[in-house]
Scaffold this motif. Structure first.
Motif, PDB file in Angstrom:
ATOM      1  N   GLU A  49      -9.302  -3.809  -3.550  1.00 52.80           N
ATOM      2  CA  GLU A  49      -7.897  -3.785  -3.936  1.00 52.80           C
ATOM      3  C   GLU A  49      -6.994  -4.048  -2.735  1.00 52.80           C
ATOM      4  O   GLU A  49      -5.993  -4.763  -2.831  1.00 52.80           O
ATOM      5  N   ILE A  50      -7.342  -3.472  -1.585  1.00 56.64           N
ATOM      6  CA  ILE A  50      -6.568  -3.718  -0.370  1.00 56.64           C
ATOM      7  C   ILE A  50      -6.581  -5.199  -0.034  1.00 56.64           C
ATOM      8  O   ILE A  50      -5.556  -5.799   0.298  1.00 56.64           O
ATOM      9  N   SER A  51      -7.760  -5.813  -0.134  1.00 58.48           N
ATOM     10  CA  SER A  51      -7.881  -7.237   0.176  1.00 58.48           C
ATOM     11  C   SER A  51      -7.015  -8.078  -0.759  1.00 58.48           C
ATOM     12  O   SER A  51      -6.358  -9.029  -0.322  1.00 58.48           O
ATOM     13  N   ILE A  52      -6.997  -7.707  -2.052  1.00 53.49           N
ATOM     14  CA  ILE A  52      -6.172  -8.431  -3.018  1.00 53.49           C
ATOM     15  C   ILE A  52      -4.696  -8.278  -2.674  1.00 53.49           C
ATOM     16  O   ILE A  52      -3.927  -9.250  -2.645  1.00 53.49           O
ATOM     17  N   LEU A  53      -4.260  -7.050  -2.419  1.00 54.56           N
ATOM     18  CA  LEU A  53      -2.847  -6.786  -2.181  1.00 54.56           C
ATOM     19  C   LEU A  53      -2.340  -7.476  -0.919  1.00 54.56           C
ATOM     20  O   LEU A  53      -1.152  -7.787  -0.813  1.00 54.56           O
ATOM     21  N   ARG A  54      -3.220  -7.711   0.028  1.00 55.78           N
ATOM     22  CA  ARG A  54      -2.818  -8.434   1.234  1.00 55.78           C
ATOM     23  C   ARG A  54      -2.399  -9.861   0.912  1.00 55.78           C
ATOM     24  O   ARG A  54      -1.611 -10.464   1.639  1.00 55.78           O
ATOM     25  N   ARG A  55      -2.934 -10.411  -0.178  1.00 48.96           N
ATOM     26  CA  ARG A  55      -2.691 -11.812  -0.520  1.00 48.96           C
ATOM     27  C   ARG A  55      -1.506 -12.006  -1.454  1.00 48.96           C
ATOM     28  O   ARG A  55      -1.150 -13.134  -1.769  1.00 48.96           O
ATOM     29  N   THR A  56      -0.944 -10.913  -1.978  1.00 45.07           N
ATOM     30  CA  THR A  56       0.082 -11.051  -3.007  1.00 45.07           C
ATOM     31  C   THR A  56       1.460 -10.706  -2.476  1.00 45.07           C
ATOM     32  O   THR A  56       1.626  -9.780  -1.689  1.00 45.07           O
ATOM     33  N   ASP A  57       2.433 -11.451  -2.934  1.00 43.86           N
ATOM     34  CA  ASP A  57       3.839 -11.186  -2.611  1.00 43.86           C
ATOM     35  C   ASP A  57       4.674 -11.707  -3.767  1.00 43.86           C
ATOM     36  O   ASP A  57       5.177 -12.824  -3.744  1.00 43.86           O
ATOM     37  N   SER A  58       4.768 -10.880  -4.795  1.00 39.40           N
ATOM     38  CA  SER A  58       5.470 -11.289  -6.011  1.00 39.40           C
ATOM     39  C   SER A  58       6.234 -10.100  -6.570  1.00 39.40           C
ATOM     40  O   SER A  58       5.737  -8.971  -6.536  1.00 39.40           O
ATOM     41  N   PRO A  59       7.440 -10.325  -7.094  1.00 36.54           N
ATOM     42  CA  PRO A  59       8.173  -9.229  -7.737  1.00 36.54           C
ATOM     43  C   PRO A  59       7.523  -8.755  -9.022  1.00 36.54           C
ATOM     44  O   PRO A  59       7.954  -7.749  -9.595  1.00 36.54           O
ATOM     45  N   TYR A  60       6.474  -9.448  -9.472  1.00 44.02           N
ATOM     46  CA  TYR A  60       5.793  -9.074 -10.714  1.00 44.02           C
ATOM     47  C   TYR A  60       4.424  -8.453 -10.456  1.00 44.02           C
ATOM     48  O   TYR A  60       3.651  -8.241 -11.385  1.00 44.02           O
ATOM     49  N   VAL A  61       4.138  -8.173  -9.186  1.00 47.18           N
ATOM     50  CA  VAL A  61       2.908  -7.479  -8.796  1.00 47.18           C
ATOM     51  C   VAL A  61       3.318  -6.281  -7.951  1.00 47.18           C
ATOM     52  O   VAL A  61       4.173  -6.410  -7.064  1.00 47.18           O
ATOM     53  N   VAL A  62       2.732  -5.121  -8.224  1.00 46.50           N
ATOM     54  CA  VAL A  62       3.133  -3.915  -7.507  1.00 46.50           C
ATOM     55  C   VAL A  62       2.948  -4.116  -5.997  1.00 46.50           C
ATOM     56  O   VAL A  62       1.951  -4.697  -5.550  1.00 46.50           O
ATOM     57  N   LYS A  63       3.910  -3.661  -5.229  1.00 48.34           N
ATOM     58  CA  LYS A  63       3.926  -3.909  -3.788  1.00 48.34           C
ATOM     59  C   LYS A  63       3.153  -2.846  -3.022  1.00 48.34           C
ATOM     60  O   LYS A  63       3.260  -1.655  -3.317  1.00 48.34           O
ATOM     61  N   CYS A  64       2.377  -3.284  -2.050  1.00 53.09           N
ATOM     62  CA  CYS A  64       1.677  -2.374  -1.144  1.00 53.09           C
ATOM     63  C   CYS A  64       2.470  -2.276   0.157  1.00 53.09           C
ATOM     64  O   CYS A  64       2.773  -3.286   0.786  1.00 53.09           O
ATOM     65  N   HIS A  65       2.805  -1.049   0.563  1.00 54.81           N
ATOM     66  CA  HIS A  65       3.562  -0.836   1.795  1.00 54.81           C
ATOM     67  C   HIS A  65       2.669  -0.531   2.991  1.00 54.81           C
ATOM     68  O   HIS A  65       3.152  -0.513   4.119  1.00 54.81           O
ATOM     69  N   GLY A  66       1.401  -0.283   2.764  1.00 58.73           N
ATOM     70  CA  GLY A  66       0.525  -0.023   3.898  1.00 58.73           C
ATOM     71  C   GLY A  66      -0.728   0.714   3.487  1.00 58.73           C
ATOM     72  O   GLY A  66      -0.894   1.131   2.337  1.00 58.73           O
ATOM     73  N   VAL A  67      -1.650   0.855   4.424  1.00 56.07           N
ATOM     74  CA  VAL A  67      -2.933   1.513   4.197  1.00 56.07           C
ATOM     75  C   VAL A  67      -3.111   2.594   5.249  1.00 56.07           C
ATOM     76  O   VAL A  67      -2.865   2.368   6.436  1.00 56.07           O
ATOM     77  N   LEU A  68      -3.541   3.763   4.808  1.00 56.70           N
ATOM     78  CA  LEU A  68      -3.785   4.878   5.715  1.00 56.70           C
ATOM     79  C   LEU A  68      -5.250   5.271   5.625  1.00 56.70           C
ATOM     80  O   LEU A  68      -5.793   5.418   4.528  1.00 56.70           O
ATOM     81  N   GLU A  69      -5.904   5.456   6.768  1.00 60.15           N
ATOM     82  CA  GLU A  69      -7.228   6.072   6.781  1.00 60.15           C
ATOM     83  C   GLU A  69      -7.046   7.483   7.312  1.00 60.15           C
ATOM     84  O   GLU A  69      -6.602   7.684   8.440  1.00 60.15           O
ATOM     85  N   LYS A  70      -7.358   8.446   6.472  1.00 60.31           N
ATOM     86  CA  LYS A  70      -7.098   9.831   6.806  1.00 60.31           C
ATOM     87  C   LYS A  70      -8.355  10.505   7.344  1.00 60.31           C
ATOM     88  O   LYS A  70      -9.472  10.041   7.167  1.00 60.31           O
ATOM     89  N   TRP A  71      -8.153  11.643   7.955  1.00 59.39           N
ATOM     90  CA  TRP A  71      -9.289  12.416   8.484  1.00 59.39           C
ATOM     91  C   TRP A  71     -10.235  12.778   7.349  1.00 59.39           C
ATOM     92  O   TRP A  71      -9.799  13.133   6.251  1.00 59.39           O
ATOM     93  N   GLY A  72     -11.541  12.673   7.605  1.00 63.92           N
ATOM     94  CA  GLY A  72     -12.517  12.978   6.576  1.00 63.92           C
ATOM     95  C   GLY A  72     -12.969  11.770   5.794  1.00 63.92           C
ATOM     96  O   GLY A  72     -13.777  11.879   4.877  1.00 63.92           O
ATOM     97  N   GLY A  73     -12.457  10.602   6.128  1.00 64.02           N
ATOM     98  CA  GLY A  73     -12.906   9.386   5.463  1.00 64.02           C
ATOM     99  C   GLY A  73     -12.104   8.990   4.251  1.00 64.02           C
ATOM    100  O   GLY A  73     -12.430   8.001   3.589  1.00 64.02           O
ATOM    101  N   ASP A  74     -11.039   9.727   3.894  1.00 63.29           N
ATOM    102  CA  ASP A  74     -10.191   9.324   2.773  1.00 63.29           C
ATOM    103  C   ASP A  74      -9.491   8.001   3.087  1.00 63.29           C
ATOM    104  O   ASP A  74      -9.113   7.746   4.225  1.00 63.29           O
ATOM    105  N   ILE A  75      -9.324   7.186   2.071  1.00 61.08           N
ATOM    106  CA  ILE A  75      -8.581   5.938   2.189  1.00 61.08           C
ATOM    107  C   ILE A  75      -7.387   6.019   1.261  1.00 61.08           C
ATOM    108  O   ILE A  75      -7.529   6.381   0.085  1.00 61.08           O
TER     109      ILE A  75
END
Length: 326
Positions: free
Chosen positions: A104-130
């Motif tokens: 999903e992250i890879s897909i969102l990196r490629r999209t920039d459309s007002p009709y696709v939900v926008k990704c503001h960033g990716v966080l890798e948290k302690w413990g391996g959470d994404i």
């Protein structure tokens, strides 16, 4: 049918990695803008400066949903009060779910459309959470609106169709197929803007007609050739772009009719019933009193022969959408 042959493979499973091997050992790919975003892109923002968002900058407001080894939260930026959705897949979740969020992250990196939900960033948290920090759509999903009793008129369905087809045209132009288009994956805000979301099972196609024959996604919205490419596919292959259009047609029918169109209202579907209905039955149709434009539009989406289905670009020129403004 090819269906029997393909389904034999569904029980094959790779051995799960040991628990210690489930932690990512490499940096996660970040969207082009990383975690830098402009607060004014969110209607609840109170500042107009560009803000770099970190995990420490946000606070959880409420849980929006659970599933697939993760949780979606409504979160707020502590300084600007801008609201976002935070999709978290936990570090000890199933490896399949972790692969899906990385996809999903890879897909969102490629999209920039007002009709696709926008990704503001990716966080890798302690413990391996994404975690993916995403645009917050305050009305939820089209599925939740339908379940709450909202009725969708023909004009409302046309406005929804216009926005979803715009999103699909953008995705397909970038060789991205969604593969799981349905009411629960279409987000809505107070302005009734509709955006495509949830790309966990989507695929980036290497070639225009790259075969895509896996059984991911939700079977209720699968096209006939997804079940049986030999009978309904183009030369025995599954065209993912056409598959998205079929799912669009069923989604719009469901919103208008108030229930899943292949089954009587209130009946719970099962895999065998759906497969038989989709492959051997006629496509569902609209009531007689709807406009001829609406009926024609749905017919262009629900052609059982995938080669006869209209593309997203063609659908944008359909008379049913001509009076809709984006």
């Amino acid at each position: 049918m090819a269906l029997v042959k393909d389904r034999r493979q569904l029980n094959l499973r790779l051995p799960l990695p040991e628990h210690s091997e489930r932690r990512p050992r490499f940096p996660l790919p970040l969207p082009p803008s990383s975690l830098s975003t402009t607060a004014t892109t969110n209607p609840t923002a109170t500042a107009s400066t560009t803000t770099t968002i970190t995990a420490a900058d946000i606070e959880k407001v409420q849980v929006l949903g659970h599933g697939n080894g993760g949780t979606v939260y409504k979160v707020r930026h502590k300084r600007t009060s801008a609201t976002y959705a935070l999709k978290v897949v936990h570090g000890d979740s199933d490896p399949i779910n972790r692969r899906q969020i990385l996809s999903e992250i890879s897909i969102l990196r490629r999209t920039d459309s007002p009709y696709v939900v926008k990704c503001h960033g990716v966080l890798e948290k302690w413990g391996g959470d994404i975690a993916i920090l995403m645009e917050f759509m305050d009305k939820g999903t089209l599925e939740s609106l339908a379940k709450s009793g909202d009725l969708f008129s023909e004009q409302m369905v046309a406005k929804i169709a216009y926005q979803v087809v715009q999103g699909l045209e953008h995705l397909h132009a970038h060789k991205i197929i969604h593969r799981d288009l349905k009411p629960s994956n279409l987000l809505v805000n107070e302005q009734m803007q509709v955006k495509i979301a949830d790309f966990g099972v989507s695929k980036i196609m290497c070639r225009t007609l790259d075969p895509c024959n896996s059984y991911v996604g939700t079977c209720a919205y699968m096209s006939p050739e997804r079940f049986d490419p030999d009978t309904y596919g183009n030369g025995g292959t599954y065209n993912g772009y056409a598959g998205d259009i079929w799912s669009l047609g069923l989604t719009l029918l469901e919103l208008y009719m108030g229930h899943f169109p292949y089954l009587p209202e209130g009946q719970r579907p099962d895999w065998a019933t759906l497969m038989c209905a989709i492959c051997f039955g006629e496509p569902p149709s609209l009531p007689e009193y709807v406009s001829k434009e609406f009926r024609s539009f749905i017919g262009c989406c629900l052609q059982k022969d995938s080669s006869k289905r209209w593309t997203a670009t063609q659908l944008l020129s359909h008379p049913f959408l001509q009076n809709i403004k984006g």
